[in-house]
Structures are given as C-alpha cells and as structure tokens.
Design a protein around this motif. Structure first.
Motif, PDB file in Angstrom:
ATOM      1  N   THR A 115      54.715 -34.206  99.454  1.00  0.00           N
ATOM      2  CA  THR A 115      55.688 -34.662  98.455  1.00  0.00           C
ATOM      3  C   THR A 115      55.035 -34.057  96.816  1.00  0.00           C
ATOM      4  OG1 THR A 115      54.498 -36.733  97.789  1.00  0.00           O
ATOM      5  CG2 THR A 115      56.038 -36.985  99.614  1.00  0.00           C
ATOM      6  N   GLN A 116      56.101 -33.801  96.371  1.00  0.00           N
ATOM      7  CA  GLN A 116      55.535 -33.537  94.669  1.00  0.00           C
ATOM      8  C   GLN A 116      54.999 -34.332  93.971  1.00  0.00           C
ATOM      9  OE1 GLN A 116      56.231 -30.382  93.887  1.00  0.00           O
ATOM     10  NE2 GLN A 116      55.780 -30.458  91.746  1.00  0.00           N
TER      11      GLN A 116
ATOM     12  N   ILE B 152      60.531 -36.935 104.287  1.00  0.00           N
ATOM     13  CA  ILE B 152      60.044 -36.840 102.858  1.00  0.00           C
ATOM     14  C   ILE B 152      59.335 -35.442 102.273  1.00  0.00           C
ATOM     15  CG2 ILE B 152      59.362 -39.520 103.221  1.00  0.00           C
ATOM     16  CD1 ILE B 152      56.422 -38.667 103.177  1.00  0.00           C
ATOM     17  N   CYS B 153      59.317 -34.531 102.980  1.00  0.00           N
ATOM     18  CA  CYS B 153      58.491 -33.110 102.845  1.00  0.00           C
ATOM     19  C   CYS B 153      59.635 -32.461 101.785  1.00  0.00           C
ATOM     20  CB  CYS B 153      58.589 -32.462 104.107  1.00  0.00           C
ATOM     21  SG  CYS B 153      57.688 -30.859 103.610  1.00  0.00           S
ATOM     22  N   GLU B 154      58.727 -32.052 100.762  1.00  0.00           N
ATOM     23  CA  GLU B 154      59.353 -31.273  99.671  1.00  0.00           C
ATOM     24  C   GLU B 154      58.728 -29.964  99.447  1.00  0.00           C
ATOM     25  OE1 GLU B 154      60.560 -35.041  96.609  1.00  0.00           O
ATOM     26  OE2 GLU B 154      58.609 -34.514  96.768  1.00  0.00           O
ATOM     27  N   PRO B 155      59.524 -28.917  99.105  1.00  0.00           N
ATOM     28  CA  PRO B 155      58.777 -27.663  98.772  1.00  0.00           C
ATOM     29  C   PRO B 155      57.948 -27.465  97.740  1.00  0.00           C
ATOM     30  CG  PRO B 155      61.112 -27.560  98.217  1.00  0.00           C
ATOM     31  CD  PRO B 155      60.926 -28.829  98.728  1.00  0.00           C
TER      32      PRO B 155
ATOM     33  N   SER C  56      56.741 -26.120  94.356  1.00  0.00           N
ATOM     34  CA  SER C  56      57.235 -25.376  93.410  1.00  0.00           C
ATOM     35  C   SER C  56      56.310 -24.181  92.807  1.00  0.00           C
ATOM     36  CB  SER C  56      57.594 -26.201  92.056  1.00  0.00           C
ATOM     37  OG  SER C  56      56.543 -26.963  91.636  1.00  0.00           O
TER      38      SER C  56
END
Length: 401
Positions: free
Chosen positions: A102-103, A169-172, A174
């Motif tokens: 997560t971010q 819930i996975c976020e790339p 940045s």
C-alpha cells in the motif's frame, strides 16, 4: 568496495508468492559476501513468533477485519523498528522483507528512513506469468513454516485466498521514490532512481541477472602445469602432459552435456577447455589472484626474499594484499561480475578456474566466513558441483575426475 555514504534500507515490495523473500535472501547473501554488514528482517517471521500458527490462516489477512489489520500493522512496524535499531547500532544495509503493497505503508517507511537519516530503495518483485506463479505457490506450500503439517490442497487453497486479500489492497509504486522492479524473475528489470547512487546501481547490476529455477554450477581447476609441480604461484604456464590428461578426463566427464563453460584469460584454463567440444567464454575477471612482486615465485623463495610478506600473509590470509597485487577481498570484488554471468545463465555452468578464484565463487554459493575462504580445499583433478534450487540455499558435493 563501493562506499555507502549513508546507511541503507532495502525495502521489498510485492504480493505473496512473487519472489520477494527469494530476492531478499539472494541479496543478503551477495552483500555479506562482498563484505557489507547486512541483515534481513522478515515480517512474516515476526508474525509467526509473536502470534503462532493461527496467524498463518487466510482470515488473518482479510483487510475487512479491523482487528487483524491493526495487528498486522503493529507487527510490521515492530519489525521495521528493530531493522532501524540494528542499522543504527552496527549495520551497513538492512533488508526489510514484507509485502508493503500500500502507498500508506510505503510513505510511513520512507518517512522513518528520512527521520533517521538513512538512504532507502524499494525493490518490487512482480510475477504475472501463470506457470511461474503456480510453481512459486507450490514451493511456498511445500516449504513455508506457515503450512507445516497441513494437507497440501488445504494449504494451497488457504494461501491463494491470502493472495486474493492482498490483491484487493495492492497499489502501484509511484515515481516519487527510488525503486527497482523485477518482473517474472529477471525477464524484465527496470530501475528508477531519484538521484545517481553507485550503491543502488550495484544492486541493480546484480538483481537484473538473478533467475529462478534449478541449476548446477561446477567448479574445476585447470590441468596441471609446471608451476604446479614446482609450487609456484601466478604466471601463465602451459599444461604438462599430465595436465593434458587431466583436461581430457574433465572433458570426458562433461561430454554431451548442455553446459556453459567459463574460463579465465590465462593459457592454462583455456588450454584445459580446448579439449571440450562445447563453446567456451574467457573472462579476465576469473584470472588467478594477482600476486604482485611475488608472481612466479615459490613459497620457499618468498619466505627467503620477503620474510615480512610471508609473516603478514600467515597472520591474516584473507585481508593480506600482495605488494602490487591483490587480497582475497579485492579478488571477491573482481570476481563479482563473473557471479552476475553465472547467475544469468538458465543452464548449468562449468567454471574452469584457479584455486583462489574458485574459493571465492564457492563461498558466494555456500556462505563461508571470510577468514575460512583462503583455506577451502580446491585440489586438482576434482570437480565441485553446487546445486542451486528455487530457493537460495545451495548444496555442494565433491566429484573426482
């Protein structure tokens, strides 16, 4: 050795069963071999030690369960706090092995690194190849402490449900941070650094060559030379007739095998390889340790002409550097680029090398304390087979030829 201007945290990122812990272990092995004070901190290990086997079940990873979500976050932060504390007390490089998908988590880790004045880089492992993913899942179910004593099918279903929870819930990552992204175990590797960093580039050069899968690495010295008969070091002597017979026996052992052959740039290794039908590649980085002013001398001659050199060498053989030559530590740094070549191969590899060089290569695959590396036995007429697997642990056996 590349200087690190700040203590550094390497932060792994990725969904379960994407190879994070594999790359973390390989990187730890490589950095320790190079001489850095490095250590891995694995959040999953902390979870098991603190909460026991029940925390391994998929429901513990359900993001909709607030109690479990907060418990996971607490353990992850505790693990990271220990990571930073160790780095402050004694380390050079800490590897934080957790999903970190997560971010919000990554922003927290970035903030903590900046607050302590440490460099950090994210290493993301991505796997979107279904065949490769299935193989990793099978390895995970078979070897993970999470599923000891659990029926294989039940364990697989439970683990895949855990993966599903994380996918939700996975976020790339940045582009406002430094990262290395590895896709499908080295099929495609990219780097994105916010500023030029020699150490981060070293990590990239190593990681882009790492492949998964099983492979054998064979180490053999060249055939006998006149220098071997006279106990002389260095030089560039040709093979004796006995040495040519050794080379023929070595070639016969590997006959009809699909294998990559690497030699040094010295005549004795290339002459040994000339008896093979397979193609060879010569690498100057695999040349024997440079003995400087002592080149082509016997140890008895060194003792008579340079008693101080003999005394210093016996006192600390690993760190001793021949005048105008190298130490074992220097040699490891030279040989490391050959390690990249070996790791990049998808087939078996034979290194026809020299005693000190082969000791260094062996100690990379079979972690060996630095003080013991100069004493690893590397006789003539012998092959050492190192078996690598889908996990970083390797085994070795000695074969007479």
């Amino acid at each position: 050795m590349i200087a690190i201007h700040k203590k550094t945290v390497v932060i792994m990122v990725g969904l379960p069963a994407r190879g994070k812990s594999f790359f973390a272990s390989k990187l730890m092995q490589y950095l320790a071999w190079l001489g850095y004070r490095a250590r891995t901190f694995n959040a999953g290990k902390y979870r098991r030690e603190m909460l026991g086997a029940e925390s391994s079940r998929s429901e513990f990873f359900d993001p909709a369960n607030r109690e479990f979500r907060e418990e996971r976050e607490r353990i992850a932060k505790l693990c990271f706090r220990d990571c930073l504390a160790w780095l402050f007390a004694e380390g050079d490089i800490a590897i934080y092995d957790a999903t970190n998908v997560t971010q919000a988590r990554r922003e927290y880790l970035t903030g903590e690194c900046k607050r302590h004045g440490y460099d950090h880089v994210f290493i993301e492992s991505v796997c979107d190849d279904p065949v490769l993913f299935s193989r990793i899942v099978a390895e995970k179910v078979a070897y993970s402490p999470d599923y000891v004593g659990t029926d294989e099918q039940i364990a697989r279903e439970d683990f895949l449900q855990r993966v599903t929870h994380y996918e939700g819930i996975c976020e790339p990552i940045s582009d406002d941070c430094s990262y290395i992204r590895i896709r499908n175990f080295g099929d495609h590797v990219i780097k994105h650094f916010l500023s030029e960093n020699d150490f981060f580039n070293e990590l990239f050069s190593y990681l882009k060559n790492i492949r998964g899968g099983k492979k054998d690495v064979y180490l053999s010295r060249h055939g006998e030379t006149k220098f071997n008969q006279e106990d002389r070091i260095g030089g560039d002597a040709a093979l004796t007739e006995n040495g040519k017979e050794m080379a023929r026996s070595l070639a016969a052992y590997f006959e009809n095998k699909d294998i990559a052959i690497m030699t040094s740039d010295k005549m004795r290794t290339k002459e040994t390889a000339s008896f093979f039908t397979q193609r060879l590649e010569a690498y100057a980085v695999l040349d024997e340790i440079r003995s400087g002013v002592c080149d082509s001398m016997t140890y008895a001659e060194i003792a008579r002409q340079y008693p101080d050199i003999e005394k210093a060498r016996k006192k600390d053989k690993f760190n001793f550097q021949y005048p105008d030559g190298e130490s074992y530590h220097d040699l490891i740094w030279r040989v490391r680029t050959a390690i990249w070549e070996i790791e990049a191969q998808r087939r078996d590899v034979l290194v026809i090398g020299h005693r000190a060089v082969n000791r260094c290569i062996y100690s990379y695959f079979i972690p060996t304390p630095a003080v013991e590396i100069p004493y690893i036995d590397m006789p003539l007429k012998t092959v050492i087979r190192i078996r690598s697997h889908d996990h970083p642990r390797c085994t070795a056996e000695v074969i007479a030829v």
